[in-house]
Design a protein around this motif. Structure first.
Motif, mmCIF file in Angstrom:
data_model
loop_
_atom_site.group_PDB
_atom_site.id
_atom_site.type_symbol
_atom_site.label_atom_id
_atom_site.label_comp_id
_atom_site.label_asym_id
_atom_site.label_seq_id
_atom_site.Cartn_x
_atom_site.Cartn_y
_atom_site.Cartn_z
ATOM 1 N N PHE A 1 3.408 6.903 -3.424
ATOM 2 C CA PHE A 1 2.959 6.458 -2.112
ATOM 3 C C PHE A 1 3.038 4.938 -2.042
ATOM 4 O O PHE A 1 2.556 4.239 -2.940
ATOM 5 N N GLY A 2 3.652 4.437 -0.977
ATOM 6 C CA GLY A 2 3.801 2.998 -0.809
ATOM 7 C C GLY A 2 4.468 2.670 0.507
ATOM 8 O O GLY A 2 4.385 3.435 1.468
ATOM 9 N N PHE A 3 5.162 1.536 0.539
ATOM 10 C CA PHE A 3 5.757 1.038 1.769
ATOM 11 C C PHE A 3 7.221 0.698 1.538
ATOM 12 O O PHE A 3 7.630 0.361 0.428
ATOM 13 N N GLY A 4 7.995 0.776 2.610
ATOM 14 C CA GLY A 4 9.411 0.455 2.510
ATOM 15 C C GLY A 4 10.026 0.265 3.872
ATOM 16 O O GLY A 4 9.331 0.267 4.902
ATOM 17 N N ALA A 5 11.339 0.115 3.918
ATOM 18 C CA ALA A 5 12.062 -0.123 5.169
ATOM 19 C C ALA A 5 12.471 1.204 5.788
ATOM 20 O O ALA A 5 13.094 2.038 5.137
ATOM 21 N N GLY A 6 12.090 1.387 7.048
ATOM 22 C CA GLY A 6 12.516 2.557 7.790
ATOM 23 C C GLY A 6 13.785 2.269 8.568
ATOM 24 O O GLY A 6 14.518 1.313 8.281
ATOM 25 N N ASP B 1 9.275 -1.141 9.372
ATOM 26 C CA ASP B 1 8.788 -0.805 8.049
ATOM 27 C C ASP B 1 7.983 0.480 8.141
ATOM 28 O O ASP B 1 7.486 0.841 9.220
ATOM 29 N N ALA B 2 7.825 1.171 7.024
ATOM 30 C CA ALA B 2 7.225 2.502 7.058
ATOM 31 C C ALA B 2 6.288 2.722 5.886
ATOM 32 O O ALA B 2 6.444 2.132 4.816
ATOM 33 N N LEU B 3 5.300 3.590 6.118
ATOM 34 C CA LEU B 3 4.512 4.169 5.036
ATOM 35 C C LEU B 3 5.340 5.313 4.474
ATOM 36 O O LEU B 3 5.802 6.179 5.221
ATOM 37 N N GLN B 4 5.532 5.335 3.141
ATOM 38 C CA GLN B 4 6.486 6.269 2.553
ATOM 39 C C GLN B 4 5.881 7.084 1.415
ATOM 40 O O GLN B 4 4.985 6.628 0.705
ATOM 41 N N CYS B 5 6.407 8.282 1.281
ATOM 42 C CA CYS B 5 6.104 9.154 0.147
ATOM 43 C C CYS B 5 7.438 9.592 -0.441
ATOM 44 O O CYS B 5 8.282 10.159 0.274
ATOM 45 N N THR B 6 7.641 9.304 -1.734
ATOM 46 C CA THR B 6 8.892 9.638 -2.393
ATOM 47 C C THR B 6 8.625 10.467 -3.637
ATOM 48 O O THR B 6 7.507 10.515 -4.143
ATOM 49 N N ALA B 7 9.666 11.115 -4.133
ATOM 50 C CA ALA B 7 9.559 11.943 -5.339
ATOM 51 C C ALA B 7 9.826 11.084 -6.565
ATOM 52 O O ALA B 7 10.861 10.420 -6.656
ATOM 53 N N LEU B 8 8.900 11.083 -7.516
ATOM 54 C CA LEU B 8 9.063 10.286 -8.716
ATOM 55 C C LEU B 8 10.255 10.741 -9.537
ATOM 56 O O LEU B 8 10.951 9.926 -10.144
ATOM 57 N N GLU C 1 6.892 5.924 10.403
ATOM 58 C CA GLU C 1 7.525 4.689 10.827
ATOM 59 C C GLU C 1 7.086 4.352 12.250
ATOM 60 O O GLU C 1 7.514 4.979 13.218
ATOM 61 N N ASN C 2 6.179 3.377 12.361
ATOM 62 C CA ASN C 2 5.755 2.906 13.685
ATOM 63 C C ASN C 2 5.143 1.517 13.528
ATOM 64 O O ASN C 2 5.230 0.909 12.466
ATOM 65 N N ASP D 1 2.250 0.555 13.065
ATOM 66 C CA ASP D 1 1.107 0.450 12.161
ATOM 67 C C ASP D 1 1.470 -0.191 10.821
ATOM 68 O O ASP D 1 0.621 -0.807 10.175
ATOM 69 N N TRP D 2 2.724 -0.037 10.382
ATOM 70 C CA TRP D 2 3.026 -0.258 8.977
ATOM 71 C C TRP D 2 3.980 -1.416 8.747
ATOM 72 O O TRP D 2 4.848 -1.710 9.551
ATOM 73 N N LYS D 3 3.797 -2.070 7.618
ATOM 74 C CA LYS D 3 4.635 -3.187 7.195
ATOM 75 C C LYS D 3 4.627 -3.220 5.672
ATOM 76 O O LYS D 3 3.658 -2.792 5.039
ATOM 77 N N SER D 4 5.692 -3.740 5.091
ATOM 78 C CA SER D 4 5.809 -3.698 3.636
ATOM 79 C C SER D 4 4.805 -4.594 2.921
ATOM 80 O O SER D 4 4.657 -4.508 1.707
ATOM 81 N N ASP D 5 4.078 -5.456 3.677
ATOM 82 C CA ASP D 5 3.065 -6.310 3.038
ATOM 83 C C ASP D 5 1.654 -5.725 3.119
ATOM 84 O O ASP D 5 0.677 -6.406 2.844
ATOM 85 N N ARG D 6 1.544 -4.440 3.466
ATOM 86 C CA ARG D 6 0.230 -3.785 3.561
ATOM 87 C C ARG D 6 -0.203 -3.264 2.190
ATOM 88 O O ARG D 6 0.512 -3.350 1.206
ATOM 89 N N GLN D 7 -1.407 -2.670 2.139
ATOM 90 C CA GLN D 7 -1.976 -2.160 0.898
ATOM 91 C C GLN D 7 -2.552 -0.769 1.117
ATOM 92 O O GLN D 7 -2.939 -0.416 2.250
ATOM 93 N N LEU D 8 -2.618 0.013 0.048
ATOM 94 C CA LEU D 8 -3.307 1.301 0.087
ATOM 95 C C LEU D 8 -3.816 1.631 -1.305
ATOM 96 O O LEU D 8 -3.403 1.034 -2.299
ATOM 97 N N THR D 9 -4.741 2.584 -1.359
ATOM 98 C CA THR D 9 -5.258 3.115 -2.617
ATOM 99 C C THR D 9 -5.360 4.633 -2.480
ATOM 100 O O THR D 9 -5.677 5.141 -1.403
ATOM 101 N N VAL D 10 -5.100 5.349 -3.562
ATOM 102 C CA VAL D 10 -5.230 6.799 -3.589
ATOM 103 C C VAL D 10 -6.398 7.174 -4.501
ATOM 104 O O VAL D 10 -6.569 6.604 -5.582
#
Length: 434
Positions: free
Chosen positions: A331-336, A340-347, A357-358, A360-369
């Protein structure tokens, strides 16, 4: 290979990764370091609320504590962080229930105005000791970070030992503790990694950067140190400004490997490398350059060799967020496509599972799980509660904290409480059952 064989292979890979990557330290009620030693931005909290009322979670307190982006450490009913007030840097201890100041200890009688105002490095809590690293530099040169290292008594903030000359810390790179050793990534070519007796401050060994990192100034990037063991070989992973990642033997200080990126970002690597089993996940984004890379660490006798598994210039190109990996999903951020987009990718292979992708999101944001949930900060400085799953974007709650977050620090969770650090304010929400 049939679809069934592919699925079986994927399951075997994920099983190895998950079994080999436990949380390095901490419990539900503790947060000794803002990231575990393996770098994975997933907190070990349980029993968190699965939804919020319209007004958001219950706010317990908010306190203007001073400037800085230092993370918090939590132990018992105490919260520790670093601040700048009146152009001086301090370590402070707060009551976790009320936010009241328990003690405040002067560290450096000058401020930091390099990238942000105030100290940036996070504290380390280890039993009855607190390790802190306020900002300083050599000859007032921002390219020569030389942050002092303090070991304080957690009870009252008094100094047990301190050091800046024999070894020092870089800016933004939080050290780590493995058993009795404190590992510190520093500034200056000859001081790139130091192993220190955590009790006495005695220097055990020090490592120079012995490769061309692509800049005349040599220091550890804003990414924090990561610990990983491969085939019985323990290593500390050290990202060096601008373009070198080093693997250093954690017991001897022998340099095991160097890894150069195809194209370095302007500030070097800021997200911390994440070690999951034998894999290492890297990401960065600044100055028009972004990337994510997944490396496989191969044990060869008493050394380690990294091998590239996959890379991408747009997916998971996080600017500040250290990737959060749960159940094989990143879980992280990337280019849509347009934003920019909030993204979920397969490890396992890096493919995109979903993205939101809207505006709300930019690659300089933060999150925690934590506890199967995601706590993410939007461009509008809102805190959003999401389901941390592979199935798609599922929003469960949203609140506007009403404090200036600036370049946001990641949300931090311990004891059912979420701590959100703003430019000069620390806010505490109740996000678990009372």
């Amino acid at each position: 290979m049939t679809d069934m064989q592919k699925n079986q292979t994927t399951c075997r890979i994920l099983a190895v990764l998950l079994l080999a990557s436990p949380w390095a330290a901490g419990t539900d009620n503790e947060l000794p370091r803002f990231l575990p030693n393996n770098g994975n931005n997933v907190h070990p909290a349980t029993g968190l609320l699965r939804s919020w009322p319209a007004g958001g979670p219950r706010e317990l307190w908010r306190m203007k504590i001073g400037s800085g982006k230092s993370a918090v450490a939590v132990g018992g009913n105490r919260v520790y962080t670093l601040v700048e007030t009146d152009k001086k840097q301090y370590a402070i201890c707060l009551d976790a229930s009320t936010g009241a100041t328990i003690w405040k200890q002067l560290l450096v009688p000058k401020g930091n105005h390099h990238v942000v105002k105030g100290p940036v490095n996070g504290p380390l809590l280890d039993g009855d000791r607190l390790y802190v690293f306020p900002y300083d530099c050599e000859n007032d040169d921002m390219w020569e970070p030389r942050c002092p290292c303090f070991c304080l008594r957690a009870a009252d903030g008094t100094t047990i030992w301190s050091e800046q000359k024999r070894f020092n810390c870089s800016e933004g790179s939080t050290p780590l503790i493995v058993r009795g050793t404190l590992y510190v990534g520093g500034g200056g070519r000859e001081n790139i990694l130091a192993a220190v007796d955590k009790f006495t401050g005695k220097l055990l060994w020090k490592v120079a950067e012995d490769n061309d990192a692509g800049h005349k100034h040599v220091y550890v990037c804003g990414a924090s140190l990561t610990y990983q063991e491969i085939g019985g070989v323990p290593q500390v992973i050290v990202p060096v400004f601008r373009n070198d990642v080093m693997g250093v033997h954690a017991q001897t200080g022998r340099v095991l490997w160097h890894w150069k990126l195809e194209r370095a970002t302007s500030s070097g690597m800021v997200p911390t490398p994440v070690a999951m089993g034998s894999r290492l996940f890297l990401s960065a984004c600044q100055g028009g350059t972004g990337y994510s890379q997944c490396l496989e660490m191969k044990a060869e006798g008493d050394t380690i060799r990294p091998q590239l598994i996959y890379m991408d210039p747009k997916i998971q190109c996080n600017m500040y967020h250290t990737p959060s990996i749960l159940d094989g999903a990143v879980f992280g951020f990337g280019a849509g496509r347009e934003h920019d987009a909030l993204q979920c990718t397969a490890l396992e292979d890096g493919h995109l599972l979903w993205q939101q992708e809207n505006d709300d999101w930019k690659s300089d944001r933060q999150l925690t799980v934590a506890d199967g949930l995601m706590f993410a900060i939007t461009k509008k400085q809102e805190l959003v509660l999401l389901e941390a799953g592979r199935g798609g974007y599922k929003e469960l709650g949203r609140v506007a904290p009403g404090i200036e977050l600036g370049l946001p620090q990641q949300p931090m969770i311990a004891g059912g409480r979420l701590y959100l650090r703003g430019d000069d304010t620390l806010l505490c929400y109740q996000v678990g059952a009372d």
